[in-house]
Design a protein around this motif. Structure first.
Motif, short mmCIF file in Angstrom:
data_model
loop_
_atom_site.label_atom_id
_atom_site.label_comp_id
_atom_site.label_asym_id
_atom_site.label_seq_id
_atom_site.Cartn_x
_atom_site.Cartn_y
_atom_site.Cartn_z
N MET A 1 -6.38 12.81 -1.16
CA MET A 1 -7.77 12.47 -1.64
C MET A 1 -7.91 11.03 -1.68
SD MET A 1 -9.64 14.91 -1.13
CE MET A 1 -11.15 14.44 -1.73
N SER A 2 -6.57 10.36 -2.43
CA SER A 2 -6.67 8.92 -2.77
C SER A 2 -6.42 8.28 -1.32
CB SER A 2 -5.40 8.83 -3.65
OG SER A 2 -5.64 9.41 -5.04
N THR A 3 -5.27 8.88 -0.56
CA THR A 3 -5.28 8.24 0.53
C THR A 3 -6.55 8.13 1.62
OG1 THR A 3 -3.01 8.77 0.48
CG2 THR A 3 -3.97 8.30 2.90
N LEU A 4 -7.05 9.51 1.72
CA LEU A 4 -8.32 9.36 2.64
C LEU A 4 -9.64 8.44 2.13
CD1 LEU A 4 -8.36 13.14 3.29
CD2 LEU A 4 -7.73 11.30 4.82
N ASN B 1 0.95 -1.44 -0.05
CA ASN B 1 -0.04 -0.16 0.25
C ASN B 1 0.81 1.06 0.11
OD1 ASN B 1 -2.33 -1.49 0.21
ND2 ASN B 1 -2.38 -1.58 2.38
N ALA B 2 2.09 1.29 -0.40
CA ALA B 2 3.09 2.23 -0.41
C ALA B 2 2.48 3.65 -1.00
CB ALA B 2 4.43 1.81 -1.08
N ARG B 3 1.79 3.28 -2.15
CA ARG B 3 1.37 4.38 -2.92
C ARG B 3 0.40 5.40 -1.97
NH1 ARG B 3 -0.93 0.09 -4.92
NH2 ARG B 3 -3.42 -0.04 -5.18
N TYR B 4 -0.26 4.64 -0.93
CA TYR B 4 -1.31 5.63 -0.18
C TYR B 4 -0.76 6.03 1.20
CZ TYR B 4 -4.60 3.22 -3.33
OH TYR B 4 -5.30 2.61 -4.44
N ILE B 5 0.67 5.86 1.38
CA ILE B 5 1.34 6.47 2.69
C ILE B 5 1.96 7.66 2.14
CG2 ILE B 5 2.89 5.81 4.61
CD1 ILE B 5 0.31 3.75 3.85
N LEU B 6 1.35 8.59 2.69
CA LEU B 6 1.51 10.15 2.30
C LEU B 6 2.94 10.59 2.46
CD1 LEU B 6 -1.75 11.97 2.97
CD2 LEU B 6 -0.74 11.55 0.74
N TYR B 7 3.58 11.36 1.50
CA TYR B 7 4.79 12.22 1.80
C TYR B 7 4.63 13.27 1.17
CZ TYR B 7 9.34 14.02 2.10
OH TYR B 7 10.45 14.78 2.46
#
Length: 281
Positions: free
Chosen positions: A271-274, A99-105
């Motif tokens: 928005m993608s992560t939320l 799920n790395a793409r959803y862990i925000l930086y």
């Protein structure tokens, strides 16, 4: 001398294949994850991570070392570990590499500066000790390279639960286990009373950039990553426990590669992560 002698052979793929040798890297490391990590972690999106309460989970130093070997910005590397939660977040949890793409930086991250210093120094001690041990082993075994690098191997494979011993009479007393003396932990359950009135996180600093490192975040992305708006946005996301990368454990150059390119990219990432949090986590 042994390294120089063996280098032409070990750089030859045919020679390595004939001896069933393989260069150490993410692919080799991935094959041993089920022996090194708790079995109930496999397939989890998030796991609580408290290395001070359990010796069966990776130490902070082990996670730091892991991300020295594996690139957060390399999709092929991450795919190898897709079923394992190994990405440290600001809530103190480990998030799945899948799920790395959803862990925000978002270009800014509040870190524990004291922890960052201790991890950097401990890793430096490990590497210096390993090099000294290699040299000593070569001298004692007449240049037999098969007996070297055991120190680094034991430290890494034992989840970081090893101690740096004396090397050639020089005492290195730093312990690199689950608890590094003097560091403040960043654990999962954050006390909301510690937040100041403007939602800023106490004692937080942007992840430092090494002297001479180019390009900087602001040169790579199309917005100022350290301005007040980005810091306030980070504080809001942290307060609602949105999964944010803990930059303490990663190389700045790697983080730059996953940073959104502009403000629109930041908005889309959030928005993608939320959406993922609300509908799947």
């Amino acid at each position: 001398d042994a390294v120089k002698i063996l280098e032409p052979f070990l750089s030859n793929n045919g020679f390595k294949e004939g001896l069933c040798l393989e260069d150490f890297g993410p692919k080799v490391l991935a094959e041993y994850m089920n022996y090194m990590l708790p079995s109930d972690w496999e397939g989890k999106d998030f796991v609580k991570w408290d290395p001070e309460l359990s010796s069966n989970v990776p130490s902070k130093l082990w996670i730091y070392q892991f991300w020295k070997e594996v690139s957060l910005s390399n999709h092929d590397d991450l795919h190898l570990f897709r079923r394992w939660p190994l990405i440290p977040t600001s809530t103190g949890e480990l998030a799945s590499c899948g799920n790395a793409r959803y862990i925000l930086y978002i270009g800014y991250s509040a870190i524990d500066q004291e922890l960052d210093t201790h991890l950097t120094n401990a890793y430096r001690v490990i590497m210096e000790t390993a090099q000294a041990a290699d040299q000593k082993a070569l001298e004692q075994n007449g240049g037999d390279a098969s007996l070297i690098s055991t120190y680094f191997d034991e430290t890494f494979w034992n989840l970081g639960n090893a101690e740096v011993e004396e090397v050639d009479g020089a005492a290195s007393s730093i312990e690199i286990g689950t608890n590094i003396d003097g560091c403040n932990d960043i654990e999962g359950q954050q006390d909301q009373s510690n937040y100041s009135s403007n939602n800023q996180i106490p004692h937080s600093q942007p992840h430092p950039v090494a002297e001479g490192q180019q390009p900087s975040h602001d040169e790579v992305v199309g917005y100022e990553t350290g301005n007040s708006a980005i810091k306030e946005l980070y504080s809001i996301l942290h307060a609602i426990e949105c999964p944010l990368i803990d930059a303490t454990y990663f190389d700045n150059r790697d983080l730059q590669k996953i940073c959104p390119a502009d403000r629109l990219g930041v908005s889309r990432s959030i928005m993608s992560t939320l959406y993922q949090c609300i509908h799947y986590w």
